[in-house]
Design an enzyme around this catalytic site. Structure first.
Site, short mmCIF file in Angstrom:
data_model
loop_
_atom_site.label_atom_id
_atom_site.label_comp_id
_atom_site.label_asym_id
_atom_site.label_seq_id
_atom_site.Cartn_x
_atom_site.Cartn_y
_atom_site.Cartn_z
N HIS A 394 0.78 -1.24 -0.05
CA HIS A 394 0.01 -0.06 -0.17
C HIS A 394 0.74 1.39 -0.03
CE1 HIS A 394 -3.75 2.04 -0.03
NE2 HIS A 394 -4.32 1.20 0.84
N ARG A 395 2.15 1.22 0.29
CA ARG A 395 2.94 2.48 0.43
C ARG A 395 3.21 2.74 -1.27
NH1 ARG A 395 7.96 -0.01 3.50
NH2 ARG A 395 7.56 -1.41 1.68
#
Length: 421
Positions: A394-395
């Site tokens: 998700h980064r």
């Protein structure tokens, strides 16, 4: 001036390398570009070429030693150049034995064994006038039992280099094995059979590194997962037609490589990595394939997959997988991957969640093809389908972009003719 031989860095995050074997002995003449030694990292085993022509001297890293990257492990001196000067640093445990009197000649192999076991060559006598390997081993066997003597005895046992490496990693006494090779030589299969017949006492290097990388990914990367069931009726037909037309063995993985590369070209945000606190987009589409090997998992890379034909993809996949399973991948084979495919469909797995291969942004997990009841034009029908799971960091990737990519891939799988659009 002497040319230093150092432990090279073959991978981005490599800190050490293991000396598998020297292809030349101290005192041997070497030619620039000639294979000098074989080293092993956590992912590959490869030959290192000589950087200069001359005579090999001052070998301080023994076979089996793990050496920090950048450390000097030998010298190459020009013919006629003054003897080898002391190196800045020596590999742990590689103390050289005292030199024999100048009048006594020593074969390069005998000198190397003496150095490895701390034998004072001045104490040895040679009827032929030249100290040979047999003279050093005979001296070691005449000494009280010691690790050095045990090591020498192990070296007398005929065995392949890979068998010796596996025996060291699995703490197998190679002297206790019965070899199945020519002349009773110990082969890798003999070591694997012996180690599998007893309780596991440890893990190999590849498995340990894999465990460390996956633990780091799982504990540092915020994973999320997207699931999609796709109808693969046309994909099955495409594989049959492509195999007939090309004459090659086309697999579903080959088709997926082609389709994933196309989807990534249309959704470049997924072809990215999280590095140094920022998103790094990849210019080329290089796809990694998760391949199971005896000691763990490797991820060889098909570079610029979007520019390859289906037959070329199949040929490269077959070559990479076979060399990966044989432990013969080169450094370039595992570098530069921007996205990974992990296919467990051949093992009967319906679906699974894969762990992102750091520093990549995503990995695609592929399940088996199976007949399932689905709705077709509002009516139940049995169709071949496949489960896809996209694991994302998700980064580097958000849900919307991941979903758009997975949707585009699903459309290509269900209608491969869209490749022509």
């Amino acid at each position: 001036m002497p040319t230093t031989v150092i432990m090279p860095a073959l991978e981005l995050a490599q800190e050490t390398g293991k000396v598998v074997r020297w292809l030349k002995s101290p005192g041997d003449t070497v030619t620039k570009g000639e294979p000098l030694l074989e080293i092993e990292t956590d992912k590959v085993t490869t030959e290192i070429e000589a950087a200069a022509s001359g005579i090999l001297r001052e070998v301080t890293a023994r076979e089996g030693d793990v050496v920090p990257v950048g450390q000097t492990i030998a010298l190459i001196v020009a013919p006629g150049e003054a003897g080898a000067a002391a190196l800045p640093s020596r590999a742990a445990g590689a103390a050289a034995g005292p030199s024999p009197p100048a009048a006594v000649k020593v074969s390069p192999l005998a000198r190397r064994i003496a150095e490895q076991h701390g034998v004072d060559l001045a104490q040895l006598k040679a009827a032929s006038g030249t100290i040979q390997k047999a003279d050093v081993l005979a001296y070691l066997e005449s000494q009280p039992a010691s690790p050095a003597a045990d090591g020498a005895a192990a070296r007398l046992t005929p065995a392949s280099p890979k068998a010796r490496r596996l025996a060291a990693e699995r703490s197998v006494d190679i002297r206790a094995l019965r070899g199945s090779g020519p002349g009773g030589a110990i082969l890798a299969a003999d070591v694997l059979s012996a180690s599998s017949a007893r309780p596991a006492g440890g893990v190999g290097t590849v498995w340990r590194i894999m465990a460390e990388r996956m633990t780091a990914s799982w504990t540092t990367a915020p994973h999320f997962y997207l699931f999609r069931e796709v109808n693969v009726g046309r994909l099955v037909s495409w594989r049959e037609q492509a195999s007939k037309q090309s004459g090659a063995r086309i697999t579903y993985t080959d088709l997926l490589v082609k389709l994933v590369a196309t989807a990534l070209s249309r959704h470049p945000a997924v072809n990215a990595s999280w590095k140094d606190g920022a998103i790094a987009r990849h210019a080329d589409i290089n796809l990694g394939l998760a391949v199971a090997i005896e000691d763990g998992l490797v991820v060889p890379v098909i570079h610029r997959a979007d520019a390859l034909s289906l037959a070329d993809i199949a040929a490269r996949r077959e070559d990479l997988v076979s060399r990966g399973q044989a432990g013969k991948l080169r450094p370039a084979d595992i570098q530069g991957g921007g996205f990974t495919i992990s296919n467990l469909g051949m093992y009967g797995v319906d679906a699974f969640n894969a762990i992102v291969n750091p520093p990549q942004a995503a990995i695609l997990a592929v399940g088996r093809i199976a007949d399932r009841v689905v709705a077709v034009n509002g009516q139940p029908a049995v169709q071949p389908t496949m489960m896809l799971t996209l694991s994302c960091d998700h980064r580097a990737l958000d849900g919307a972009r991941g979903a758009q990519f997975l949707g585009a891939l699903a459309e290509l799988i269900e209608e491969p003719l869209a490749l022509l659009v």
